[in-house]
Design a protein around this motif. Structure first.
Motif, PDB file in Angstrom:
ATOM      1  N   ASN A 165      25.014  16.490 -35.857  1.00  0.00           N
ATOM      2  CA  ASN A 165      23.898  16.920 -36.700  1.00  0.00           C
ATOM      3  C   ASN A 165      23.684  18.428 -36.524  1.00  0.00           C
ATOM      4  OD1 ASN A 165      21.505  17.342 -38.065  1.00  0.00           O
ATOM      5  ND2 ASN A 165      20.503  15.514 -37.259  1.00  0.00           N
ATOM      6  N   VAL A 166      23.953  19.187 -37.575  1.00  0.00           N
ATOM      7  CA  VAL A 166      23.826  20.643 -37.510  1.00  0.00           C
ATOM      8  C   VAL A 166      22.704  21.152 -38.419  1.00  0.00           C
ATOM      9  CG1 VAL A 166      26.235  20.996 -36.841  1.00  0.00           C
ATOM     10  CG2 VAL A 166      25.632  20.936 -39.275  1.00  0.00           C
ATOM     11  N   SER A 167      21.808  20.246 -38.815  1.00  0.00           N
ATOM     12  CA  SER A 167      20.757  20.598 -39.776  1.00  0.00           C
ATOM     13  C   SER A 167      19.946  21.808 -39.336  1.00  0.00           C
ATOM     14  CB  SER A 167      19.819  19.393 -39.988  1.00  0.00           C
ATOM     15  OG  SER A 167      20.525  18.255 -40.414  1.00  0.00           O
ATOM     16  N   SER A 168      19.632  21.893 -38.046  1.00  0.00           N
ATOM     17  CA  SER A 168      18.778  22.983 -37.564  1.00  0.00           C
ATOM     18  C   SER A 168      19.459  24.342 -37.640  1.00  0.00           C
ATOM     19  CB  SER A 168      18.342  22.703 -36.121  1.00  0.00           C
ATOM     20  OG  SER A 168      19.474  22.700 -35.257  1.00  0.00           O
ATOM     21  N   LEU A 169      20.776  24.351 -37.816  1.00  0.00           N
ATOM     22  CA  LEU A 169      21.516  25.612 -37.870  1.00  0.00           C
ATOM     23  C   LEU A 169      21.752  26.099 -39.296  1.00  0.00           C
ATOM     24  CD1 LEU A 169      24.223  24.899 -35.150  1.00  0.00           C
ATOM     25  CD2 LEU A 169      22.196  26.341 -34.931  1.00  0.00           C
ATOM     26  N   VAL A 170      21.372  25.295 -40.271  1.00  0.00           N
ATOM     27  CA  VAL A 170      21.659  25.632 -41.667  1.00  0.00           C
ATOM     28  C   VAL A 170      20.450  26.296 -42.298  1.00  0.00           C
ATOM     29  CG1 VAL A 170      22.311  24.742 -43.929  1.00  0.00           C
ATOM     30  CG2 VAL A 170      23.314  23.746 -41.875  1.00  0.00           C
ATOM     31  N   HIS A 171      20.596  27.592 -42.565  1.00  0.00           N
ATOM     32  CA  HIS A 171      19.541  28.367 -43.216  1.00  0.00           C
ATOM     33  C   HIS A 171      19.973  28.891 -44.582  1.00  0.00           C
ATOM     34  CE1 HIS A 171      17.469  28.199 -39.370  1.00  0.00           C
ATOM     35  NE2 HIS A 171      18.552  28.685 -38.796  1.00  0.00           N
ATOM     36  N   ASN A 172      21.277  28.914 -44.818  1.00  0.00           N
ATOM     37  CA  ASN A 172      21.786  29.422 -46.086  1.00  0.00           C
ATOM     38  C   ASN A 172      23.218  28.924 -46.278  1.00  0.00           C
ATOM     39  OD1 ASN A 172      23.485  31.182 -44.476  1.00  0.00           O
ATOM     40  ND2 ASN A 172      21.704  32.537 -44.264  1.00  0.00           N
ATOM     41  N   ASP A 173      23.819  29.345 -47.381  1.00  0.00           N
ATOM     42  CA  ASP A 173      25.167  28.892 -47.708  1.00  0.00           C
ATOM     43  C   ASP A 173      26.201  29.415 -46.709  1.00  0.00           C
ATOM     44  OD1 ASP A 173      26.781  27.416 -49.737  1.00  0.00           O
ATOM     45  OD2 ASP A 173      27.754  29.362 -49.975  1.00  0.00           O
ATOM     46  N   GLU A 174      25.947  30.588 -46.146  1.00  0.00           N
ATOM     47  CA  GLU A 174      26.872  31.141 -45.157  1.00  0.00           C
ATOM     48  C   GLU A 174      26.950  30.243 -43.922  1.00  0.00           C
ATOM     49  OE1 GLU A 174      28.759  34.316 -45.708  1.00  0.00           O
ATOM     50  OE2 GLU A 174      28.213  33.233 -47.539  1.00  0.00           O
ATOM     51  N   ASP A 175      25.823  29.670 -43.531  1.00  0.00           N
ATOM     52  CA  ASP A 175      25.834  28.747 -42.402  1.00  0.00           C
ATOM     53  C   ASP A 175      26.665  27.509 -42.713  1.00  0.00           C
ATOM     54  OD1 ASP A 175      24.214  30.214 -40.602  1.00  0.00           O
ATOM     55  OD2 ASP A 175      22.399  29.504 -41.586  1.00  0.00           O
ATOM     56  N   LEU A 176      26.555  26.998 -43.925  1.00  0.00           N
ATOM     57  CA  LEU A 176      27.352  25.826 -44.297  1.00  0.00           C
ATOM     58  C   LEU A 176      28.842  26.133 -44.193  1.00  0.00           C
ATOM     59  CD1 LEU A 176      25.422  24.461 -47.420  1.00  0.00           C
ATOM     60  CD2 LEU A 176      25.599  23.375 -45.170  1.00  0.00           C
ATOM     61  N   LYS A 177      29.244  27.288 -44.701  1.00  0.00           N
ATOM     62  CA  LYS A 177      30.662  27.655 -44.619  1.00  0.00           C
ATOM     63  C   LYS A 177      31.097  27.825 -43.164  1.00  0.00           C
ATOM     64  CE  LYS A 177      30.084  30.938 -47.779  1.00  0.00           C
ATOM     65  NZ  LYS A 177      30.302  32.007 -48.788  1.00  0.00           N
ATOM     66  N   ALA A 178      30.251  28.438 -42.362  1.00  0.00           N
ATOM     67  CA  ALA A 178      30.598  28.632 -40.954  1.00  0.00           C
ATOM     68  C   ALA A 178      30.759  27.293 -40.242  1.00  0.00           C
ATOM     69  CB  ALA A 178      29.526  29.476 -40.268  1.00  0.00           C
ATOM     70  N   LEU A 179      29.847  26.366 -40.495  1.00  0.00           N
ATOM     71  CA  LEU A 179      29.872  25.087 -39.789  1.00  0.00           C
ATOM     72  C   LEU A 179      30.988  24.177 -40.272  1.00  0.00           C
ATOM     73  CD1 LEU A 179      26.024  24.686 -39.596  1.00  0.00           C
ATOM     74  CD2 LEU A 179      27.570  25.015 -37.646  1.00  0.00           C
ATOM     75  N   ALA A 180      31.557  24.472 -41.426  1.00  0.00           N
ATOM     76  CA  ALA A 180      32.759  23.760 -41.856  1.00  0.00           C
ATOM     77  C   ALA A 180      33.940  24.100 -40.965  1.00  0.00           C
ATOM     78  CB  ALA A 180      33.077  24.094 -43.313  1.00  0.00           C
ATOM     79  N   CYS A 181      33.832  25.186 -40.203  1.00  0.00           N
ATOM     80  CA  CYS A 181      34.908  25.636 -39.309  1.00  0.00           C
ATOM     81  C   CYS A 181      34.681  25.211 -37.866  1.00  0.00           C
ATOM     82  CB  CYS A 181      35.020  27.161 -39.367  1.00  0.00           C
ATOM     83  SG  CYS A 181      35.302  27.848 -41.004  1.00  0.00           S
ATOM     84  N   LEU A 182      33.730  24.345 -37.643  1.00  0.00           N
ATOM     85  CA  LEU A 182      33.364  23.981 -36.277  1.00  0.00           C
ATOM     86  C   LEU A 182      34.505  23.293 -35.530  1.00  0.00           C
ATOM     87  CD1 LEU A 182      31.164  23.819 -34.129  1.00  0.00           C
ATOM     88  CD2 LEU A 182      30.302  21.752 -35.239  1.00  0.00           C
ATOM     89  N   GLU A 183      35.223  22.397 -36.194  1.00  0.00           N
ATOM     90  CA  GLU A 183      36.284  21.634 -35.510  1.00  0.00           C
ATOM     91  C   GLU A 183      37.405  22.536 -34.974  1.00  0.00           C
ATOM     92  OE1 GLU A 183      39.929  18.995 -35.200  1.00  0.00           O
ATOM     93  OE2 GLU A 183      39.569  20.833 -36.357  1.00  0.00           O
ATOM     94  N   PRO A 184      37.995  23.431 -35.778  1.00  0.00           N
ATOM     95  CA  PRO A 184      39.039  24.293 -35.202  1.00  0.00           C
ATOM     96  C   PRO A 184      38.511  25.225 -34.117  1.00  0.00           C
ATOM     97  CG  PRO A 184      38.514  24.974 -37.455  1.00  0.00           C
ATOM     98  CD  PRO A 184      37.855  23.652 -37.232  1.00  0.00           C
ATOM     99  N   ALA A 185      37.265  25.683 -34.249  1.00  0.00           N
ATOM    100  CA  ALA A 185      36.699  26.530 -33.206  1.00  0.00           C
ATOM    101  C   ALA A 185      36.542  25.758 -31.899  1.00  0.00           C
ATOM    102  CB  ALA A 185      35.348  27.083 -33.655  1.00  0.00           C
ATOM    103  N   ALA A 186      36.172  24.479 -32.000  1.00  0.00           N
ATOM    104  CA  ALA A 186      36.041  23.651 -30.796  1.00  0.00           C
ATOM    105  C   ALA A 186      37.404  23.389 -30.160  1.00  0.00           C
ATOM    106  CB  ALA A 186      35.331  22.341 -31.138  1.00  0.00           C
ATOM    107  N   CYS A 187      38.444  23.245 -30.980  1.00  0.00           N
ATOM    108  CA  CYS A 187      39.798  23.097 -30.432  1.00  0.00           C
ATOM    109  C   CYS A 187      40.196  24.347 -29.655  1.00  0.00           C
ATOM    110  CB  CYS A 187      40.798  22.840 -31.563  1.00  0.00           C
ATOM    111  SG  CYS A 187      40.654  21.209 -32.333  1.00  0.00           S
ATOM    112  N   ALA A 188      39.864  25.516 -30.187  1.00  0.00           N
ATOM    113  CA  ALA A 188      40.158  26.770 -29.487  1.00  0.00           C
ATOM    114  C   ALA A 188      39.363  26.871 -28.190  1.00  0.00           C
ATOM    115  CB  ALA A 188      39.853  27.959 -30.400  1.00  0.00           C
ATOM    116  N   MET A 189      38.123  26.423 -28.220  1.00  0.00           N
ATOM    117  CA  MET A 189      37.303  26.436 -27.006  1.00  0.00           C
ATOM    118  C   MET A 189      37.931  25.563 -25.929  1.00  0.00           C
ATOM    119  SD  MET A 189      34.620  27.506 -25.372  1.00  0.00           S
ATOM    120  CE  MET A 189      33.498  28.190 -26.612  1.00  0.00           C
TER     121      MET A 189
END
Length: 375
Positions: A165-189
């Motif tokens: 649930n990432v609802s609290s992090l979504v303030h605009n469309d840029e946040d939605l695009k960023a959070l679409a990249c969460l899975e590959p960023a977590a793999c890198a982490m």
């Protein structure tokens, strides 16, 4: 819970034809002539443990590309990652963000209208690996968009336990695009965690695709590496990486003159034959992390150096075990530029399909391609 809505999805079909004589064929030894199409399907019943999600943005991963590419001679798919393509086809895709529009009766902690991003590994929580806390190595793991239907659809039914649930992090469309990249960023982490990067280390990253780029960013901004070197053959991706590392090399320059002593190598390109060219330069207690699959063998001609210098070679899969939470905390604090990898956004499933088919453009002219699904 009954649902009769229709959904449009990108579906992969292939011929299931294992190579004769291979006991445990990997996908690149089993599935031939992969072919993509957009299909309209009626939703199945929503299982009690699942949520139905209206997809907002989805992202193309290199694993998707390898799944749909084929060997020009044999026509077998190129991917060696676990995959199963049933007769009715497989809805592909495992990166994205969406809005919950229905929830099964046993779903807790999530509700309609929540914005969610997704893990891509379903683990059983029962096998020895899971009980030891090695969730990414679950003996019964299933990969989203590879072994179960994925995210490349207007509406998808997904196991609720995969949703963050990432609802609290979504303030605009840029946040939605960023959070679409969460899975590959977590793999890198996860890769950087396994590498045990220390302040002052010199880190070499092979490949400036999304996971390689995020690995460079995390090495520098999160773990405090003194020097981060990125090696990438494509000029577009190499230029993109310049902002997030200290030095970039093209492949020819690297082969002619390796960049000197290093502490950590993160192999995110799939070309493991790069490693022998720099292996002799790894410092004592150095670490090599392999996370990009190609099915190719790793051949080292200086094992004595590995023994003498106590060098560790680590395989890295997945993002379970806390990587999502770490990336989300960093993004919430403004310390993780998730949008750094995004170079193109298309506006429909049709455009997404066109870009998936044009696989050469993905690596030559882009890093992360997103598709806006819901308007």
């Amino acid at each position: 819970m009954k649902n009769s809505n229709l959904s449009r999805s990108i579906v992969l079909h292939a011929i299931d034809e294992p190579i004769v004589g291979v006991k445990r064929p990997t996908p690149n030894q089993r599935f031939r002539k992969p072919e993509l199409s957009i299909q309209e399907r009626e939703h199945p019943d929503l299982l009690d443990s699942h949520i139905q999600v209206e997809m907002l943005y989805v992202g193309i991963c290199g694993t998707d590309v390898h799944l749909i590419e084929s060997d020009p001679l044999t026509q077998y798919t190129l991917t060696s990652a676990p995959a199963y393509i049933p007769v009715q086809g497989r809805i592909i895709g495992h990166e994205g963000v969406g809005r919950i529009i229905a929830a099964g009766e046993n779903v807790t902690g999530l509700q309609v209208d929540d914005i969610v991003s997704f893990a891509s590994i379903t683990n059983c929580m029962r096998c020895d690996s899971c009980r030891r806390g090695n969730f990414n190595q679950c003996e019964n793991a299933l990969l989203l968009g590879m072994e179960t239907d994925g995210l490349f659809g207007t509406q998808v039914n997904i196991l609720a336990s995969l949703a963050h649930n990432v609802s609290s992090l979504v303030h605009n469309d840029e946040d939605l695009k960023a959070l679409a990249c969460l899975e590959p960023a977590a793999c890198a982490m996860n890769a950087c965690d396994l590498a045990q990067i220390l302040p002052g280390d010199t880190v070499v990253v092979f490949g400036a695709g999304p996971i390689g780029l995020y690995s460079a960013i995390i090495s520098k901004k999160v773990f405090g590496a003194a020097k981060v070197i990125v090696i990438e053959p494509e000029p577009f991706r190499r230029k993109l990486a310049e902002e997030w590392c200290d030095v970039t090399f093209d492949s020819e320059k690297f082969m002619a003159s390796p960049p000197g002593k290093v502490d950590v190598i993160i192999e995110a390109s799939g070309h493991v034959d790069n490693i022998p060219h720099i292996f002799q330069e790894i410092n004592p207690k150095g670490r090599v992390v392999l996370l990009a699959r190609s099915g190719e063998p790793l051949i080292l001609d200086n094992v004595d150096h590995m023994i003498t210098q106590s060098i560790t070679i680590i395989g890295c899969r997945g993002h379970l075990g806390g990587s999502f939470a770490k990336v989300l905390a960093l993004y919430r604090s403004g310390n993780f530029p998730l949008l750094a990898s995004v170079t193109k956004v298309v506006d429909s499933l049709e455009e997404l399909l066109d870009n998936l088919i044009d696989t050469e453009s993905i690596s030559k002219d882009n890093c992360k391609i997103l598709a806006r699904i819901a308007k």
